[in-house]
Design a protein around this motif. Structure first.
Motif, short mmCIF file in Angstrom:
data_model
loop_
_atom_site.label_atom_id
_atom_site.label_comp_id
_atom_site.label_asym_id
_atom_site.label_seq_id
_atom_site.Cartn_x
_atom_site.Cartn_y
_atom_site.Cartn_z
N GLU A 145 -82.90 16.59 -0.98
CA GLU A 145 -84.28 16.11 -1.10
C GLU A 145 -84.47 15.50 -2.47
O GLU A 145 -83.62 15.65 -3.34
CB GLU A 145 -85.25 17.27 -0.87
CG GLU A 145 -85.21 17.68 0.60
CD GLU A 145 -86.07 18.90 0.89
OE1 GLU A 145 -86.91 19.26 0.04
OE2 GLU A 145 -85.87 19.47 1.97
N GLU A 146 -85.62 14.85 -2.65
CA GLU A 146 -85.90 14.18 -3.92
C GLU A 146 -85.70 15.14 -5.11
O GLU A 146 -85.07 14.78 -6.10
CB GLU A 146 -87.32 13.61 -3.89
CG GLU A 146 -87.81 12.98 -5.18
CD GLU A 146 -86.99 11.79 -5.67
OE1 GLU A 146 -86.31 11.13 -4.86
OE2 GLU A 146 -87.01 11.54 -6.91
N ARG A 147 -86.18 16.38 -4.97
CA ARG A 147 -86.06 17.29 -6.13
C ARG A 147 -84.60 17.69 -6.39
O ARG A 147 -84.21 17.93 -7.53
CB ARG A 147 -86.96 18.52 -5.98
CG ARG A 147 -86.66 19.39 -4.81
CD ARG A 147 -87.79 20.40 -4.59
NE ARG A 147 -87.82 20.78 -3.18
CZ ARG A 147 -87.13 21.78 -2.66
NH1 ARG A 147 -86.36 22.51 -3.41
NH2 ARG A 147 -87.18 22.04 -1.37
N GLU A 181 -83.21 14.81 -8.27
CA GLU A 181 -83.67 14.84 -9.67
C GLU A 181 -82.85 15.83 -10.50
O GLU A 181 -82.62 15.60 -11.69
CB GLU A 181 -85.17 15.14 -9.74
CG GLU A 181 -85.98 13.89 -9.42
CD GLU A 181 -87.45 14.14 -9.16
OE1 GLU A 181 -87.92 15.25 -9.47
OE2 GLU A 181 -88.10 13.21 -8.65
N ILE A 236 -82.51 5.71 1.89
CA ILE A 236 -82.83 6.68 0.83
C ILE A 236 -81.61 6.89 -0.06
O ILE A 236 -81.67 6.90 -1.28
CB ILE A 236 -83.31 8.02 1.43
CG1 ILE A 236 -84.64 7.78 2.17
CG2 ILE A 236 -83.48 9.10 0.35
CD1 ILE A 236 -85.21 9.01 2.83
N ARG A 238 -81.41 6.04 -4.08
CA ARG A 238 -81.04 7.05 -5.08
C ARG A 238 -79.82 6.60 -5.89
O ARG A 238 -79.77 6.77 -7.11
CB ARG A 238 -80.75 8.40 -4.41
CG ARG A 238 -82.03 9.06 -3.93
CD ARG A 238 -81.77 10.40 -3.26
NE ARG A 238 -83.03 10.88 -2.67
CZ ARG A 238 -83.11 11.82 -1.74
NH1 ARG A 238 -82.02 12.40 -1.28
NH2 ARG A 238 -84.27 12.18 -1.26
N ARG A 259 -80.79 4.25 -8.66
CA ARG A 259 -81.39 4.92 -9.82
C ARG A 259 -80.32 5.62 -10.65
O ARG A 259 -80.34 5.59 -11.90
CB ARG A 259 -82.43 5.95 -9.35
CG ARG A 259 -83.72 5.28 -8.89
CD ARG A 259 -84.47 6.13 -7.90
NE ARG A 259 -85.00 7.36 -8.47
CZ ARG A 259 -85.40 8.41 -7.73
NH1 ARG A 259 -85.32 8.36 -6.42
NH2 ARG A 259 -85.88 9.48 -8.31
#
Ligand code: 5AD
Ligand code: SF4
Length: 436
Positions: A310-312, A315, A353, A357, A360
């Protein structure tokens, strides 16, 4: 007999291809670079990601036309993509033009099958993973001044995304004495840099009759007179222990380049990947390395979009990049490999997605790489010269101890020589310097 070897994939494959070339040369084969001139084409395959596999299948299919115009052409497909029964069946179903198939541990049987091919039609298939790889192989290196040296075969880690343990079999270390003999022979022939190869070199020694470890091996290799540099790949953070760090500190020939793949920054994903470490352990390990080796070069491998990421979680991956500040990171989109546990996960991450990612991640890493390279400007580094550029013979290149690529101009050819340069200009992926 004119042969062409087409190699895909990692250093292990490049080294296997040198072995294939050695066998073909001892059958009085001659290397050619033009497919039209070849009597035999060997395709050394990689199955670590789907993109590689698609490229390889495309290449194998393109050989069909050549076989039609030259029915005597022998086509051998070898390596990781043909080391499982299902893979081989799928490949052979629509590709009757393949003559010989050899899995990763059966490569040495190529001469035997070439001989049989003269009398019978084939296809000949051998991929037994339990095969012991024989010692005493004649192994001609492509380069005279640096060489790969396999210290162990296979992998026992079973990271949940990875196909390697299924196609390269269980871990098997070569004996320390065999490795040292090979290293000494290489150095006698003029080799200055040796790269030790294995899927997980840090666990070297497991299962050997005579107890030995990766650290032991480094101490012994460091004693070889005439050898300038020792590199190794690949490491696994879980096995990169204090004994290894102490050995590197004591062994000046071991390069201060630490390639430690962390793969993902979130504990949840690391667990699902079956990596056997957590983010704090990894960060502590990198902090210890930075403390003991302040000028070392740090690199890593990262997978983006593992199932359930997931996004977190992502991160957390970016956060590790920011904290460690690697000189370079090899980044991969997660690729679903059938037969591995992760392939069956229900929550696969959507392609767009994953790609967003990755962008980035690449942007962040490219900024960090540039900043780290800029910090080298004005300093002196010793390079092992790699020779002149094909397009511009005035320019040459070489690698620092940390494996950074530096371009410089010089009249004398420094290929295979140690040379000091002062860094003048930095880019994200290379540097320019002048001879000191
Ligand atoms: N998908 C994407 N990357 C992978 N790697 C291994 N298996 C996969 C996969 N299924 C990457 C890991 C490893 C590098 C050699 O390839 O990052 O360290
Ligand atoms: Fe694959 Fe993990 Fe083994 Fe590396 S350590 S080859 S990623 S299973």
């Amino acid at each position: 007999m004119k042969y062409l070897i087409k190699t895909f994939g990692c250093q292990m494959n490049q080294h296997d291809s040198e072995f294939i070339a050695s066998m073909l040369r001892s059958l009085r084969g001659e290397a050619v670079s033009d497919l039209d001139a070849a009597d035999i084409v060997v395709v050394n395959t990689c199955s670590v990601r789907e993109t590689a596999e698609n490229k390889i299948i495309g290449f194998i299919d393109s050989l069909k036309r050549r076989k039609r115009s030259n029915p005597d052409l022998i086509i051998a497909v070898v390596g990781c993509m043909v080391s499982k029964r299902e893979q081989i069946d799928r490949l052979l179903e629509k590709r009757k033009h393949i003559d010989i198939i050899l899995g990763t541990r059966s490569l040495y049987r190529l001469p035997y099958f070439l001989e049989r091919r003269e009398a019978e039609k084939g296809p000949f298939v051998e991929f037994d993973l339990d095969d012991d790889i024989p010692e005493g192989r004649n192994h001609i290196r492509e380069e005279s001044y640096r060489a790969y040296l396999t210290i162990m075969y296979g992998c026992d880690n079973f990271c949940s995304y990875c196909i390697v343990p299924y196609v390269r079999g269980r871990e098997k270390s070569r004996s320390k004495q065999d490795i040292l003999n090979e290293a000494k022979a290489l150095v006698n022939d003029g080799v200055k840099e040796i790269t030790l190869l294995g899927q997980n070199v840090n666990s070297y020694g497991k299962g050997l009759a005579e107890a030995s470890s990766f650290a032991d091996l480094l101490y012994a290799l460091n004693e070889i007179e005439g050898l300038e540099r020792i590199r190794y790949m690949t490491s696994h953070p879980k096995d990169f222990n204090s004994e290894i760090i102490a050995a590197i500190a004591a062994c000046k020939k071991v390069c201060r380049h630490f390639h430690l793949p962390f793969q993902a920054g979130s504990d949840r994903i690391l667990k699902a990947m079956n990596r056997h470490y957590q983010r704090d352990y990894y960060l502590d390990l990198m902090a210890a390395i930075k403390k003991d080796f302040p000028d070392s070069v740090l690199t890593t491998d990262i997978i983006v979009g593992f199932p359930g990421e997931e996004e977190r979680d992502f991160e957390d991956t970016l956060d590790i990049l920011n904290r460690v500040r690697f000189d370079n990171a090899y980044t991969f989109l997660y690729s679903r490999r059938s037969g591995t546990p992760a392939a069956d996960h229900q929550n696969q991450v959507a392609d767009e997605i994953k790609r967003e990612r990755l962008q980035r991640l690449l942007q962040l890493q490219s900024d960090i790489s540039l900043a780290k390279n800029q910090a080298m400007i004005g300093k002196t580094y010793t390079l092992l010269g790699e020779g002149r550029s094909k397009n511009n013979p005035q320019m040459q290149s070489g690698r620092t101890d940390g494996n950074k690529l530096v371009h410089f101009s010089a009249d004398e050819d420094f290929r295979g020589e140690m040379v000091d340069v002062i860094i003048e200009e930095a880019h994200s992926w290379s540097l320019n310097g002048r001879i000191k």
